[in-house]
Design an enzyme around this catalytic site. Sequence first.
Site, mmCIF file in Angstrom:
data_model
loop_
_atom_site.group_PDB
_atom_site.id
_atom_site.type_symbol
_atom_site.label_atom_id
_atom_site.label_comp_id
_atom_site.label_asym_id
_atom_site.label_seq_id
_atom_site.Cartn_x
_atom_site.Cartn_y
_atom_site.Cartn_z
ATOM 1 N N LYS A 1 -53.611 45.110 14.910
ATOM 2 C CA LYS A 1 -52.498 44.265 15.373
ATOM 3 C C LYS A 1 -51.783 43.583 14.209
ATOM 4 O O LYS A 1 -50.586 43.343 14.294
ATOM 5 C CB LYS A 1 -52.982 43.230 16.395
ATOM 6 N N LYS B 1 -54.959 55.862 20.988
ATOM 7 C CA LYS B 1 -55.305 55.332 22.309
ATOM 8 C C LYS B 1 -54.041 55.100 23.144
ATOM 9 O O LYS B 1 -53.038 54.637 22.613
ATOM 10 C CB LYS B 1 -56.040 53.994 22.099
ATOM 11 N N LYS C 1 -50.537 49.803 26.200
ATOM 12 C CA LYS C 1 -49.340 49.261 26.836
ATOM 13 C C LYS C 1 -48.301 48.798 25.829
ATOM 14 O O LYS C 1 -47.129 48.676 26.155
ATOM 15 C CB LYS C 1 -49.691 48.151 27.829
#
Length: 337
Positions: A117, A199, A202
Site C-alpha cells: 500500500k 490478487k 477492489k
Amino acid sequence: MENKTQKKVILSGIQPSGELTLGSYLGAIKNWVALADEYDCYYMMADLHSITVRQNPADLRRRTLTQMAAYMACGLDPKKSTIFVQSHVPAHTQLGWVLDCYTMFGELSRMTQFKDKSAKNADNINAGLFTYPSLMAADILLYQANLVPVGDDQKQHVEICRDIASRFNGVYGDVFTLPEPFIPKVGARVMSLTSPENKMSKSDKDPGGCVYILEKPEDIVRKFKKAVTDSDTEHCVRFDRDGKPGVSNLMTIYSAAVGKTFAEIEAEFDGRGYGDFKSAVGEAVVELLRPIREETERLLADKSYLESVYRAGAEKAGYVAGKTLRKVYKKVGFLPR
Ligand code: ATP
Ligand code: LTN
C-alpha cells in the site's frame, strides 16, 4: 472472558474502501456464513481501517451501509451474529493505542500489505497505514476471538496479532485469547481476471480484472469472456497454478462456485475450448451472485431496519469489547475514573 453461549468466538471484518469483490466473498464471507451457527460471531465493517487510504466521505458512508446489507444478503443473520460498524465501538481505537505501545517498529515494517500500500499510495504513507496491524489486533483481541476467517493475504496480520497478544500476556498474565486464522482450501487467493499473477482486489486500477458481488450479470459474463487464459499450446482445462495461472484461477472460481473438484472440472471440459469454459465460469458466477445482489437491493430499500441492526450490533459488541478494555486498562496501570 464470560461467554454465555460457551461457543468459541469468531471476529472478522472488511474495509468499506470499495465495492465487495468475488475474491472477498470466496476468501472470507463465504466462510463467515458457514461458521455462523457453530460460533459466537462478530462481523464488522472496518471503516476505521479504510481511512488509512483517502476516502470520499459520502462514498464511505454509502459503502458502509451497502456492505452491511451485502453481509446479510450473503446469509448472515443479525439474530445469530453480531454485525456492527467498527467506528461505533470506541474500544477499538482505545485498545488500538495501547497495543501500538506493544508493537515493534521492526515487525510493522515487515508487513507485506504495508509495503504494497505504501508503494501504491506514495504520496500518503501515513502513520495509520503503518500501525494498521495493531488496530486489527485490537479488533480481534477485544472479543477474545479464537478464529479469524480471512483470505490468504491477511494471514500475516493474524500472525502479528498473535505475537502482540503473546507479548502482552507475557507481561500481564492471560489477558488475551490467541487467535488462529481460518483460510479456505479453495478460494483463499482469487487472482485478477486480466493479470492472474496479481490478487483480485477492489482497489485494482483495472476494473476488468475484478468482479464485484453486486455487479450486473451482463458485466460479469463480459469480464469472464475477456479473462486472460494461458498462451500454452495444449489449450486444455487443466490445473497448474504456475504453468497455467489464468486457467487455474478460473478453475478455482468455478470450483468454489459450483462445488466441483478440479478433476471433475477437467473431465467436464475435456476436449472443449477455453471459450466454452470461460462462458461456463461466467454463468456459474452470475448464478452464485444473483440472489445476493437481489437481496442486497431489497435490504437497502429499508434503511430503518439496517439502522436498527447496526445499533443493536454496536450495543452488543460494545458490551463485550468494554469488558476486555477495562481489564487491559487495569493491567497496564491506568487510574480508574
Ligand atoms: P483493497 O484493495 O482495499 O486492499 P481487497 O480487495 O484486497 O481490498 P480486503 O478488503 O483487503 O480486500 O479483504 C477483505 C477480505 O477478503 C479479507 O479477508 C481478504 O483476505 C479477503 N480477500 C480479499 N481479496 C481476496 C482475493 N482476491 N482472494 C481471496 N480472498 C480475498
Ligand atoms: N485487514 C482486513 C480487514 C480487517 C480485519 C480485521 C479482518 C480489519 N480488522 C479484523 C479480520 C479481523 C482486510 O481485509 N484488509
